[in-house]
Design an enzyme around this catalytic site. Structure first.
Site, PDB file in Angstrom:
ATOM      1  N   GLN A   1     -30.188  27.040 -34.471  1.00  0.00           N
ATOM      2  CA  GLN A   1     -31.587  27.313 -34.124  1.00  0.00           C
ATOM      3  C   GLN A   1     -32.479  27.312 -35.371  1.00  0.00           C
ATOM      4  O   GLN A   1     -33.699  27.450 -35.253  1.00  0.00           O
ATOM      5  CB  GLN A   1     -31.743  28.602 -33.314  1.00  0.00           C
ATOM      6  CG  GLN A   1     -31.131  29.826 -33.923  1.00  0.00           C
ATOM      7  CD  GLN A   1     -31.222  31.026 -32.981  1.00  0.00           C
ATOM      8  OE1 GLN A   1     -32.067  31.873 -33.190  1.00  0.00           O
ATOM      9  NE2 GLN A   1     -30.369  31.106 -31.984  1.00  0.00           N
TER      10      GLN A   1
ATOM     11  N   ASP B   1     -46.588  17.825 -26.653  1.00  0.00           N
ATOM     12  CA  ASP B   1     -45.703  18.974 -26.389  1.00  0.00           C
ATOM     13  C   ASP B   1     -44.236  18.580 -26.201  1.00  0.00           C
ATOM     14  O   ASP B   1     -43.342  19.246 -26.722  1.00  0.00           O
ATOM     15  CB  ASP B   1     -46.184  19.751 -25.146  1.00  0.00           C
ATOM     16  CG  ASP B   1     -47.473  20.509 -25.412  1.00  0.00           C
ATOM     17  OD1 ASP B   1     -47.875  20.606 -26.590  1.00  0.00           O
ATOM     18  OD2 ASP B   1     -48.080  21.013 -24.444  1.00  0.00           O
TER      19      ASP B   1
ATOM     20  N   ASP C   1     -49.923  15.643 -18.270  1.00  0.00           N
ATOM     21  CA  ASP C   1     -49.679  16.504 -19.427  1.00  0.00           C
ATOM     22  C   ASP C   1     -48.172  16.408 -19.692  1.00  0.00           C
ATOM     23  O   ASP C   1     -47.378  16.388 -18.751  1.00  0.00           O
ATOM     24  CB  ASP C   1     -50.050  17.938 -19.024  1.00  0.00           C
ATOM     25  CG  ASP C   1     -49.957  18.909 -20.180  1.00  0.00           C
ATOM     26  OD1 ASP C   1     -51.004  19.428 -20.583  1.00  0.00           O
ATOM     27  OD2 ASP C   1     -48.834  19.158 -20.670  1.00  0.00           O
ATOM     28  N   SER C   2     -47.784  16.363 -20.951  1.00  0.00           N
ATOM     29  CA  SER C   2     -46.357  16.106 -21.194  1.00  0.00           C
ATOM     30  C   SER C   2     -45.468  17.280 -20.800  1.00  0.00           C
ATOM     31  O   SER C   2     -44.254  17.138 -20.734  1.00  0.00           O
ATOM     32  CB  SER C   2     -46.107  15.682 -22.635  1.00  0.00           C
ATOM     33  OG  SER C   2     -46.134  16.774 -23.502  1.00  0.00           O
ATOM     34  N   SER C   3     -46.057  18.437 -20.498  1.00  0.00           N
ATOM     35  CA  SER C   3     -45.235  19.549 -19.965  1.00  0.00           C
ATOM     36  C   SER C   3     -44.689  19.192 -18.588  1.00  0.00           C
ATOM     37  O   SER C   3     -43.746  19.819 -18.117  1.00  0.00           O
ATOM     38  CB  SER C   3     -46.050  20.823 -19.821  1.00  0.00           C
ATOM     39  OG  SER C   3     -46.988  20.933 -20.826  1.00  0.00           O
TER      40      SER C   3
ATOM     41  N   THR D   1     -53.192  14.893 -24.337  1.00  0.00           N
ATOM     42  CA  THR D   1     -54.530  15.176 -24.858  1.00  0.00           C
ATOM     43  C   THR D   1     -55.244  13.923 -25.334  1.00  0.00           C
ATOM     44  O   THR D   1     -56.462  13.799 -25.178  1.00  0.00           O
ATOM     45  CB  THR D   1     -54.411  16.182 -26.030  1.00  0.00           C
ATOM     46  OG1 THR D   1     -53.829  17.373 -25.517  1.00  0.00           O
ATOM     47  CG2 THR D   1     -55.755  16.501 -26.634  1.00  0.00           C
TER      48      THR D   1
HETATM   49  N1  ASP Z   1     -50.408  19.732 -23.431  1.00  0.00           N
HETATM   50  C1  ASP Z   1     -50.636  18.459 -24.036  1.00  0.00           C
HETATM   51  C2  ASP Z   1     -49.472  17.551 -23.690  1.00  0.00           C
HETATM   52  O1  ASP Z   1     -48.425  17.673 -24.251  1.00  0.00           O
HETATM   53  C3  ASP Z   1     -50.782  18.606 -25.498  1.00  0.00           C
HETATM   54  C4  ASP Z   1     -50.925  17.310 -26.238  1.00  0.00           C
HETATM   55  O2  ASP Z   1     -51.097  16.267 -25.696  1.00  0.00           O
HETATM   56  O3  ASP Z   1     -50.891  17.341 -27.449  1.00  0.00           O
HETATM   57  O4  ASP Z   1     -49.615  16.738 -22.832  1.00  0.00           O
END
Ligand code: ASP
Length: 343
Positions: free
Chosen positions: A280, A93, A60-62, A16
């Protein structure tokens, strides 16, 4: 004593922080990082020489995979002697996973590697990205009176706090205070000045930087929940698919005494698999044997993950399996601390 400007390399991977709103569609998209000074002119006023490199395709880090972690670690390793510190701009993320992985891949650091990102894009008025970026650069450039870097490890900076990377977890999807390190105090808090928690900062015993680029991804993670159908997890407990498993257990490391679960674990360990017990709960530690429901784990050779986060445990497993062949050596690495991730 140094008197030249400190230098920091920014490694831009996406997330982001590096996004702006498309004026026509309203969609968030990555901007060309070369234009960072246009978006954060304050950088011109820092007494730091800043250079940047970027992922060819910011993500995007996903979308991050262990291959991206290797790429990031390689960028730090290749440039290690040319800069005083490093800032990695990364989506929030999966930042805790990436920071954990780099802490195991880059051992013997004597310079800061600071991950940061933001909840709001840098191109929005109320962005948290500017403060995160500016302070992360300041921390990456900070040295003591003798010219030694104050932070000499991989850390995460977010919303006025600096956390050890392999102790951090993302805890909020919408608050600016998105991270914490539940079992370890902050390394620093940024107020009017940056206050370092000096006795918490990691110091390596290694004489030089050692790069461990190998990660073995044949690991699995199972989160227990009441009623979990263990039979559905048979493939995960198959040594041909995974070489090590994390079980996210209840409380201080407890699990049901279900016979299917127990035979899956026993067969897996007998075939050479490694099972690591992580709680957890978001804070506290595994104590195998405290309750009858965890004594069994000690009996069959499940390893206690102590107070490690799941993110750190996963990265540590990939690192350990990737770099050590011998089972005893792997277990010894997993139970001890490599770079401040446990205890
Ligand atoms: N979805 C975004 C990511 O992890 C969220 C962020 O950057 O905070 O790339």
């Amino acid at each position: 004593m140094k008197n030249k400007k400190p230098s920091v390399l920014i490694i831009y991977t996406g997330g982001t922080i590096g996004m702006i709103k498309d004026a026509n569609t309203g969609e968030l998209k990555s901007f060309n990082f070369k234009h960072i000074y246009k978006h954060v002119p304050e950088l011109n006023r820092l007494n730091v020489l800043i250079e940047s490199i970027s992922f060819e395709q910011p993500i995007d880090s996903s979308e991050m995979t262990p291959n991206h972690w290797v790429q990031m670690a390689q960028m730090v390793f290749d440039n290690y002697s040319n800069y005083d510190g490093f800032v990695i701009l990364h989506g929030s993320d999966t930042m805790a996973y990436g920071a954990s992985a780099l802490s195991f891949m880059l051992q013997g650091l004597r310079k800061p590697v600071i991950f940061t990102g933001s909840q709001l894009p840098i191109g929005t008025i109320r962005t948290d990205g500017k403060e995160n970026l500016i302070t992360a650069i300041e921390i990456a450039a900070d040295a003591d009176n003798s010219g030694m870097a104050i932070v000499q490890e991989v850390a995460v900076y977010f919303e006025y706090s600096l956390y050890r990377g392999n102790r951090s977890s993302k805890i909020s999807a919408n608050q600016f205070e998105a991270f914490t390190s539940p079992n370890f105090s902050e390394l620093a808090v940024a107020g009017v000045t940056i206050e370092y928690n000096l006795d918490k900062l990691f110091r390596t015993k290694l004489t030089e930087l050692q790069f461990f680029p190998k990660l073995n991804t044949h690991v699995g993670l199972i989160k227990l929940y009441p009623g979990i159908p263990f039979k559905a997890y048979q493939n995960v407990f198959d040594i041909n698919h995974t070489e090590a498993l994390i079980i996210e257990t209840y409380g201080s490391g407890n699990a049901p005494s279900d016979s299917t679960f127990r035979s899956l674990i026993e067969n897996y360990i007998n075939q050479g698999g490694i099972v690591l017990n992580i709680t957890q709960c978001s804070s506290g530690s595994v104590h195998q044997g405290k309750y009858e429901t965890s004594t069994y784990f000690n009996k069959v050779g499940v390893i206690s993950g102590g107070n490690m986060t799941s993110e750190a445990a996963l990265a540590k497993l990939m690192h350990t399996l990737g770099n050590f062949e011998n089972r005893e050596e792997r277990i010894q690495k997993l139970t001890g601390a490599i770079c401040g991730e446990i205890g």
